[in-house]
Enzyme design. Structure first.
Site, PDB file in Angstrom:
ATOM      1  N   LYS A 169      39.351  38.352  32.067  1.00 55.75           N
ATOM      2  CA  LYS A 169      38.696  37.062  32.312  1.00 55.75           C
ATOM      3  C   LYS A 169      37.223  37.103  31.889  1.00 55.75           C
ATOM      4  O   LYS A 169      36.753  36.198  31.217  1.00 55.75           O
ATOM      5  CB  LYS A 169      38.755  36.693  33.805  1.00 55.75           C
ATOM      6  N   ARG A 219      39.686  31.157  44.797  1.00 51.42           N
ATOM      7  CA  ARG A 219      40.459  32.367  44.995  1.00 51.42           C
ATOM      8  C   ARG A 219      41.394  32.228  46.179  1.00 51.42           C
ATOM      9  O   ARG A 219      42.174  33.134  46.461  1.00 51.42           O
ATOM     10  CB  ARG A 219      39.472  33.492  45.278  1.00 51.42           C
ATOM     11  N   ARG A 272      37.542  50.967  33.039  1.00 48.33           N
ATOM     12  CA  ARG A 272      36.532  49.912  32.871  1.00 48.33           C
ATOM     13  C   ARG A 272      35.145  50.414  33.298  1.00 48.33           C
ATOM     14  O   ARG A 272      34.985  50.994  34.363  1.00 48.33           O
ATOM     15  CB  ARG A 272      36.918  48.690  33.714  1.00 48.33           C
ATOM     16  N   ARG A 300      32.074  50.123  38.229  1.00 50.53           N
ATOM     17  CA  ARG A 300      31.726  49.234  39.323  1.00 50.53           C
ATOM     18  C   ARG A 300      32.036  49.908  40.656  1.00 50.53           C
ATOM     19  O   ARG A 300      33.033  50.608  40.766  1.00 50.53           O
ATOM     20  CB  ARG A 300      32.540  47.938  39.212  1.00 50.53           C
ATOM     21  N   ARG A 304      42.397  44.861  46.094  1.00 44.31           N
ATOM     22  CA  ARG A 304      42.101  43.589  45.428  1.00 44.31           C
ATOM     23  C   ARG A 304      43.344  43.016  44.764  1.00 44.31           C
ATOM     24  O   ARG A 304      43.567  41.812  44.779  1.00 44.31           O
ATOM     25  CB  ARG A 304      40.981  43.785  44.402  1.00 44.31           C
TER      26      ARG A 304
HETATM   27  P1  ADP Z   1      37.485  41.173  40.697  1.00 41.80           P
HETATM   28  O1  ADP Z   1      38.196  39.954  40.232  1.00 41.80           O
HETATM   29  O2  ADP Z   1      37.487  42.286  39.697  1.00 41.80           O
HETATM   30  O3  ADP Z   1      37.848  41.612  42.079  1.00 41.80           O
HETATM   31  P2  ADP Z   1      34.960  39.664  40.775  1.00 41.80           P
HETATM   32  O4  ADP Z   1      33.830  40.131  39.951  1.00 41.80           O
HETATM   33  O5  ADP Z   1      35.568  38.341  40.455  1.00 41.80           O
HETATM   34  O6  ADP Z   1      35.976  40.860  40.759  1.00 41.80           O
HETATM   35  O7  ADP Z   1      34.546  39.636  42.317  1.00 41.80           O
HETATM   36  C1  ADP Z   1      34.059  40.786  42.955  1.00 41.80           C
HETATM   37  C2  ADP Z   1      34.158  40.619  44.473  1.00 41.80           C
HETATM   38  O8  ADP Z   1      33.339  39.511  44.870  1.00 41.80           O
HETATM   39  C3  ADP Z   1      35.533  40.282  45.009  1.00 41.80           C
HETATM   40  O9  ADP Z   1      36.335  41.442  45.202  1.00 41.80           O
HETATM   41  C4  ADP Z   1      35.179  39.581  46.324  1.00 41.80           C
HETATM   42  O10 ADP Z   1      34.787  40.506  47.301  1.00 41.80           O
HETATM   43  C5  ADP Z   1      33.950  38.791  45.949  1.00 41.80           C
HETATM   44  N1  ADP Z   1      34.286  37.423  45.479  1.00 41.80           N
HETATM   45  C6  ADP Z   1      34.089  36.911  44.228  1.00 41.80           C
HETATM   46  N2  ADP Z   1      34.511  35.631  44.148  1.00 41.80           N
HETATM   47  C7  ADP Z   1      34.994  35.331  45.379  1.00 41.80           C
HETATM   48  C8  ADP Z   1      35.584  34.163  45.957  1.00 41.80           C
HETATM   49  N3  ADP Z   1      35.782  33.040  45.235  1.00 41.80           N
HETATM   50  N4  ADP Z   1      35.978  34.217  47.255  1.00 41.80           N
HETATM   51  C9  ADP Z   1      35.786  35.314  47.992  1.00 41.80           C
HETATM   52  N5  ADP Z   1      35.245  36.454  47.536  1.00 41.80           N
HETATM   53  C10 ADP Z   1      34.837  36.468  46.234  1.00 41.80           C
END
Ligand code: ADP
Length: 218
Positions: free
Chosen positions: A17, A93, A130, A162, A173
């Site tokens: 993404k 999400r 990654r 990360r 996750r």
């Molecule tokens: P990934 O999809 O690889 O888990 P992201 O970079 O999208 O990583 O998000 C990292 C973290 O940030 C998530 O694991 C969560 O803890 C938090 N996060 C991001 N977007 C949201 C959201 N819309 N709702 C709740 N938590 C979020």
């Protein structure tokens, strides 16, 4: 091509993404709004939000809906997004976030929610190698022969794994994705907003599939 689009990108962690959103953002001249990037910036800057989100993020949990909805509503209200559009990456999400987004965007609804589809086995492989620039977020793939420290080609920042790409956090996750985010695929399908795009293959091919899917709905 006329600029502007209102897009949501769904897909498992590691589906690509981030990489595709950067390209889509240039193509349609709209901001790439990544809630993960916004939260990581808040953690780095040590803001109240960052302090609140750090532990949840490191363990692979989800930050509360109310907080996330507030952040996104504020961002979508800025002139770039409210006039040209946006690509939402990482939001919504949960179904509660999707319902709130429908209300926030009632005047100008999203054109399409794309499910960038990559099977779990493949994303697991991608995530273990990654590496990400801490400063600009550019993604890299580790092959094992990188210099240390590893410097980002784009901005000169530090390239690292990360904090939440540990096997435990990745697995949590992905489980949360199936539980909380996969139901959104149904949510958007019911509203005739869903396009499923195969995310396996060369990034250029995936990009072409994405723009083809977007063009028929924009
Ligand atoms: P990934 O999809 O690889 O888990 P992201 O970079 O999208 O990583 O998000 C990292 C973290 O940030 C998530 O694991 C969560 O803890 C938090 N996060 C991001 N977007 C949201 C959201 N819309 N709702 C709740 N938590 C979020």
């Amino acid at each position: 091509m006329i600029p502007g689009a209102r897009l949501i990108i769904l897909g498992r962690q590691g589906a690509g993404k981030g990489t595709q959103c950067v390209r889509l953002s240039r193509h349609y001249v709209v901001p790439h709004i990544s809630t993960g990037d916004m939260l990581r910036a808040a953690v780095r800057e040590g803001t109240e939000l960052g302090k609140l989100a750090k532990d949840v993020m490191d363990s692979g949990g989800l930050v509360g809906d109310e907080i996330m909805i507030g952040i996104v509503e504020e961002r979508l209200g800025k002139p770039d997004a409210s006039t040209r559009g946006y690509i939402l990456d990482g939001f919504p999400r949960t179904v509660a976030q999707a319902v709130a987004l429908d209300e926030i965007t009632a005047d100008k609804p999203v054109h399409v929610a794309i499910d960038l589809d990559v099977p779990r086995e493949i994303v697991l492989e991608r995530l273990s190698s990654r590496r990400v620039c801490r400063d600009c977020g550019t993604n890299y793939t580790a092959k094992g022969d990188e210099p240390s420290p590893w410097i980002c080609d784009v901005c000169g920042g530090d390239v690292q794994q990360r904090a939440d790409d540990t096997p435990e956090s990745v697995s949590r996750r992905l489980d949360l994705y199936e539980e909380q985010t996969a139901p959104l695929i149904e949510y958007f399908a019911t509203r005739r907003k869903l396009a499923v795009v195969n995310g396996v293959g060369h990034p250029d091919h995936v990009f072409k599939r994405l723009t083809d899917a977007i063009e028929v709905r924009r």
